[in-house]
Design a protein around this motif. Structure first.
Motif, mmCIF file in Angstrom:
data_model
loop_
_atom_site.group_PDB
_atom_site.id
_atom_site.type_symbol
_atom_site.label_atom_id
_atom_site.label_comp_id
_atom_site.label_asym_id
_atom_site.label_seq_id
_atom_site.Cartn_x
_atom_site.Cartn_y
_atom_site.Cartn_z
ATOM 1 N N LEU A 29 5.283 2.421 7.843
ATOM 2 C CA LEU A 29 5.486 1.989 6.465
ATOM 3 C C LEU A 29 4.802 2.925 5.478
ATOM 4 O O LEU A 29 5.299 3.132 4.361
ATOM 5 C CB LEU A 29 4.959 0.564 6.273
ATOM 6 N N PHE A 30 3.671 3.495 5.881
ATOM 7 C CA PHE A 30 2.930 4.368 4.972
ATOM 8 C C PHE A 30 3.748 5.592 4.579
ATOM 9 O O PHE A 30 3.645 6.080 3.447
ATOM 10 C CB PHE A 30 1.620 4.806 5.629
ATOM 11 N N ILE A 31 4.559 6.095 5.506
ATOM 12 C CA ILE A 31 5.328 7.303 5.197
ATOM 13 C C ILE A 31 6.760 6.999 4.768
ATOM 14 O O ILE A 31 7.441 7.892 4.238
ATOM 15 C CB ILE A 31 5.350 8.272 6.397
ATOM 16 N N ALA A 32 7.234 5.767 4.972
ATOM 17 C CA ALA A 32 8.634 5.458 4.694
ATOM 18 C C ALA A 32 9.044 5.739 3.245
ATOM 19 O O ALA A 32 10.090 6.385 3.014
ATOM 20 C CB ALA A 32 8.939 4.007 5.066
ATOM 21 N N PRO A 33 8.280 5.286 2.219
ATOM 22 C CA PRO A 33 8.717 5.576 0.843
ATOM 23 C C PRO A 33 8.800 7.067 0.554
ATOM 24 O O PRO A 33 9.717 7.524 -0.133
ATOM 25 C CB PRO A 33 7.636 4.897 -0.017
ATOM 26 N N ILE A 71 0.837 -1.197 0.000
ATOM 27 C CA ILE A 71 0.000 0.000 0.000
ATOM 28 C C ILE A 71 0.872 1.248 0.000
ATOM 29 O O ILE A 71 0.611 2.220 -0.722
ATOM 30 C CB ILE A 71 -0.940 -0.011 1.221
ATOM 31 N N ALA A 72 1.933 1.234 0.806
ATOM 32 C CA ALA A 72 2.825 2.390 0.888
ATOM 33 C C ALA A 72 3.466 2.689 -0.464
ATOM 34 O O ALA A 72 3.595 3.850 -0.858
ATOM 35 C CB ALA A 72 3.903 2.136 1.943
ATOM 36 N N ALA A 73 3.862 1.654 -1.172
ATOM 37 C CA ALA A 73 4.518 1.846 -2.473
ATOM 38 C C ALA A 73 3.559 2.392 -3.520
ATOM 39 O O ALA A 73 3.992 2.978 -4.514
ATOM 40 C CB ALA A 73 5.118 0.531 -2.958
ATOM 41 N N LEU A 74 2.245 2.211 -3.301
ATOM 42 C CA LEU A 74 1.242 2.648 -4.271
ATOM 43 C C LEU A 74 0.492 3.893 -3.823
ATOM 44 O O LEU A 74 -0.491 4.279 -4.454
ATOM 45 C CB LEU A 74 0.232 1.521 -4.516
ATOM 46 N N SER A 75 0.955 4.542 -2.746
ATOM 47 C CA SER A 75 0.179 5.642 -2.154
ATOM 48 C C SER A 75 0.467 6.971 -2.834
ATOM 49 O O SER A 75 0.978 7.912 -2.231
ATOM 50 C CB SER A 75 0.475 5.746 -0.654
ATOM 51 N N PHE A 76 0.109 7.052 -4.113
ATOM 52 C CA PHE A 76 0.231 8.287 -4.878
ATOM 53 C C PHE A 76 -1.118 9.003 -4.913
ATOM 54 O O PHE A 76 -2.157 8.423 -4.608
ATOM 55 C CB PHE A 76 0.674 7.995 -6.314
#
Length: 462
Positions: A95-99, A26-31
């Protein structure tokens, strides 16, 4: 045979390790800002994994929309807590903010050294078009489930009109919707009763009954509540402690100013990042002198085209402020510390709000009047998400927008001549892929990203 018997049983309850992999995805796709991020979470957690149902998802979203700070990150933290307690909340929220932290920091270094990130913007050109399609899909799907009767539809329409046409403050919209829902339930109006006045159990409720996050998995026991409260106090200490230390040992330094300014923002950012970005730009450029006027727009472009909350632009502001003002022999190190400090004091409070409030909000689900108030807030949120979707569409498909002022009406409209035909074509193809071809999210995002890269290399995009 009942309707429920046609629904297959959900998969086994996920372990924290399994959930961690999904939160990383989810984090990697949170655009795409909050609308896109909420859409991604709904699609993966509710529709694909069926770890929780629409009612519980919307209940959590309602609470997060009431809080200061980035609602999508707080929603991930809340759901993580529901599933696996404090550990789950930390995993989901971090994880949501890490990327975004990694991406913005890397781009800040590039910007400080080379002064431009045009290539990166081009690489994400196609991705934004795909996210637009996912946002539209989220509005449609959430709207179908939340707007169960004409009263809820009316609240959503009024919410959209208030924010789109009159720029009404988000807290006022939420408060008005909650009062309407409360009053409707107290008056016994059918539209505000459980089930929206419908006697039969609808598909939404059946879907909730068939999801994994049933009552037996909810973290509302005395021990869980005590653990969440302790974690909330810990988050407050981790937030305010460094701020106090900096003001004691380095008063007036750029780091003390960053800590204090962004801490103040952490309690005032109701309604998401869009509500405070103008204030941030004014203070960072005019008062503190951390940025030049055009640099704030460059930072916003970074945040819009990288994963994570849009409020992550504050990391860029903190980086540039410390980079220029610290006076160190190693300005890049100073900038890195300034950016990380801005991020820390922005997101540490988010964990505190969730840990301190989530157990209380879960207990409110059983109060009929408060449940009706939150149901009305859900309807209002649909209008707000629609407004965000339109805002996002205007800024993806058109290069310029203008503000129209006519009495109390104040709204943004696209400058039609500034249409970006490449972005419009990609967005249209993404909509066809999502709604007509029913392609998966990964396929749509991957295809759009490759198309965006090809257009950039061909000189047809920025």
């Amino acid at each position: 045979m009942t309707e429920q018997s046609y629904i297959a049983a959900p998969p086994d309850y996920p372990s924290l390790a399994e959930a961690t992999k999904v939160w990383a995805r989810i984090a990697a796709l949170s655009f795409g800002g909050p609308a896109g991020q909420i859409a991604v979470m709904h699609r993966i957690l509710v529709e694909e994994k069926r770890w929780l149902g629409d009612d519980r998802f919307l209940h959590a979203l309602n609470f997060c929309m009431l809080l200061p700070g980035p609602e999508a990150q707080q929603l991930a933290t809340y759901i993580g807590w529901l599933m696996h307690g404090v550990r789950g909340a930390l995993v989901a929220g971090l994880l949501f903010i890490a990327p975004g932290v990694v991406a913005i920091m890397a781009l800040s270094w590039v910007y400080a050294v080379f002064g431009e990130v045009g290539l990166v913007s081009g690489l994400f050109f196609g991705l934004k078009a795909a996210v637009l399609a996912i946002v539209v899909q989220a509005v449609v799907r959430v709207g179908k489930r939340a707007l169960k009767n004409r009263a809820m539809q009316g609240i959503a329409a009024a919410s959209f009109g208030a924010i789109f046409l009159f720029g009404a403050p988000f807290p006022a919209i939420v408060l008005a919707a909650a009062l309407i829902g409360w009053a409707g339930a107290r008056a016994g109006l059918a539209a505000f009763q459980p089930g929206g006045g419908h006697g039969a159990v609808g598909k939404t409720h059946v879907a909730d009954a068939q999801t994994l996050l049933g009552e037996e998995h909810i973290e509302t026991s005395t021990a869980a509540t005590r653990g969440a409260f302790t974690a909330g106090l810990g988050a407050l200490a981790l937030w305010l402690g460094p701020v106090a230390v900096l003001w004691l040992i380095a008063p007036g330094s750029v780091f003390a100013e960053i800590a204090a300014f962004f801490s103040k923002l952490a309690v005032l950012t109701f309604g998401g990042a869009y509500a405070v970005l103008a204030w941030v730009a004014q203070e960072a450029v005019g008062h503190y002198g951390w940025l030049a006027p055009g640099e704030m727009l460059d930072g916003l472009g970074m945040a819009e085209t990288t994963p994570g909350p849009l409020i992550m632009v504050l990391q860029f502001v903190g980086f540039m402020g410390a980079f220029r003002e610290a006076g160190w022999a190693m300005p890049l190190l100073a900038g890195t510390l300034g950016g990380l400090l801005a991020t820390w004091v922005t997101f540490a409070p988010c964990f505190a709000w969730i840990f301190l409030g989530a157990p209380w909000m879960e207990r409110l689900r059983k109060n009929a009047n408060l449940s009706a108030a939150l149901t009305a807030v859900t309807a209002a949120v649909v209008g707000v998400i629609l407004n965000l979707a339109i805002w996002f569409a205007m800024h993806v498909i058109w290069r310029e927008v203008m503000r129209l002022q006519a009495g109390p009406v104040s709204l943004e409209l696209p400058v039609m001549a500034s249409i970006d035909w490449a972005a419009a074509a990609l967005a249209a193809l993404a909509l066809v892929a999502v709604f007509r071809l029913k392609l998966g999210m990964a396929t749509v995002l991957g295809g759009a990203a490759l198309a965006g890269i090809a257009l950039h290399l061909a000189g047809l995009s920025v």
